[in-house]
Design a protein around this motif. Sequence first.
Motif, PDB file in Angstrom:
ATOM      1  N   MET A   1       0.846  -1.175   0.000  1.00  0.00           N
ATOM      2  CA  MET A   1       0.000   0.000   0.000  1.00  0.00           C
ATOM      3  C   MET A   1       0.886   1.231   0.000  1.00  0.00           C
ATOM      4  N   SER A   2       0.469   2.201  -0.709  1.00  0.00           N
ATOM      5  CA  SER A   2       1.196   3.457  -0.775  1.00  0.00           C
ATOM      6  C   SER A   2       1.141   4.166   0.570  1.00  0.00           C
ATOM      7  N   THR A   3       2.288   4.627   1.036  1.00  0.00           N
ATOM      8  CA  THR A   3       2.302   5.353   2.307  1.00  0.00           C
ATOM      9  C   THR A   3       1.571   6.676   2.184  1.00  0.00           C
ATOM     10  N   ASP A   4       1.485   7.212   0.958  1.00  0.00           N
ATOM     11  CA  ASP A   4       0.737   8.441   0.758  1.00  0.00           C
ATOM     12  C   ASP A   4      -0.733   8.234   1.100  1.00  0.00           C
ATOM     13  N   HIS A   5      -1.309   7.107   0.665  1.00  0.00           N
ATOM     14  CA  HIS A   5      -2.714   6.818   0.967  1.00  0.00           C
ATOM     15  C   HIS A   5      -2.910   6.630   2.466  1.00  0.00           C
ATOM     16  N   ALA A   6      -2.008   5.906   3.103  1.00  0.00           N
ATOM     17  CA  ALA A   6      -2.129   5.675   4.542  1.00  0.00           C
ATOM     18  C   ALA A   6      -2.030   6.983   5.320  1.00  0.00           C
ATOM     19  N   SER A   7      -1.116   7.846   4.919  1.00  0.00           N
ATOM     20  CA  SER A   7      -0.974   9.115   5.631  1.00  0.00           C
ATOM     21  C   SER A   7      -2.176  10.030   5.386  1.00  0.00           C
ATOM     22  N   LEU A   9      -5.271   9.028   4.879  1.00  0.00           N
ATOM     23  CA  LEU A   9      -6.346   8.519   5.725  1.00  0.00           C
ATOM     24  C   LEU A   9      -6.112   8.858   7.192  1.00  0.00           C
ATOM     25  N   ALA A  10      -4.854   8.783   7.626  1.00  0.00           N
ATOM     26  CA  ALA A  10      -4.527   9.117   9.012  1.00  0.00           C
ATOM     27  C   ALA A  10      -4.837  10.586   9.316  1.00  0.00           C
ATOM     28  N   ARG A  11      -4.706  11.459   8.316  1.00  0.00           N
ATOM     29  CA  ARG A  11      -5.026  12.886   8.502  1.00  0.00           C
ATOM     30  C   ARG A  11      -6.525  13.144   8.464  1.00  0.00           C
ATOM     31  N   GLY A  12      -7.300  12.142   8.084  1.00  0.00           N
ATOM     32  CA  GLY A  12      -8.753  12.315   8.022  1.00  0.00           C
ATOM     33  C   GLY A  12      -9.279  12.614   6.635  1.00  0.00           C
ATOM     34  N   ASP A  13      -8.431  12.545   5.614  1.00  0.00           N
ATOM     35  CA  ASP A  13      -8.869  12.782   4.243  1.00  0.00           C
ATOM     36  C   ASP A  13      -9.656  11.580   3.724  1.00  0.00           C
ATOM     37  N   GLU A  14     -10.469  11.829   2.706  1.00  0.00           N
ATOM     38  CA  GLU A  14     -11.144  10.769   1.976  1.00  0.00           C
ATOM     39  C   GLU A  14     -10.359  10.458   0.717  1.00  0.00           C
ATOM     40  N   LEU A  15     -10.312   9.196   0.349  1.00  0.00           N
ATOM     41  CA  LEU A  15      -9.679   8.787  -0.902  1.00  0.00           C
ATOM     42  C   LEU A  15     -10.775   8.499  -1.917  1.00  0.00           C
ATOM     43  N   ASP A  16     -10.695   9.127  -3.076  1.00  0.00           N
ATOM     44  CA  ASP A  16     -11.659   8.915  -4.152  1.00  0.00           C
ATOM     45  C   ASP A  16     -11.020   8.056  -5.236  1.00  0.00           C
TER      46      ASP A  16
END
Length: 154
Positions: A1-7, A9-16
Amino acid sequence: MSTDHASRLARGDELDYRSVRTGMVFVLLFCLGFTVIGLCLVGGGDGLLRMLGVALLIFFGAVGIPVAVWRLVKPTIELKVSAQDGVWLRDRRATWLGWDEIAAVERDAVGSRPAVTLRLTEGGSHTLSPTIAASPAELYALLSEQQTIRARRG
């Protein structure tokens, strides 16, 4: 998994995750082909053939081509992932599946193509659309990690 996606999500962003554009390229080519046929019928046909040509021009040329171009420029969102809300699926009446509703995230296959399936606590399951523009391995890693984190907290 990309660390960018994990970070994110950890910040509270939604992934589209949007749909792939490949299918829409074929729709655009299909519309262009029928528009050309319509032009030929309008230019060289009589009566009923001319009316068919006008109908082809209107349907495929005036409506189909702009819609296909718009879908190429801005593809639809098929899936959203949120650390707080869960997973939003377009084909489930645009509702969120909370992390507590997801019992497991599994690797699966649709035909010969790899896919990701969400096993629900109510006993059902949902296989993610193969038209999502993300690799099934990436989605599996992301969703299973988030589901595991939520299971530990709950």
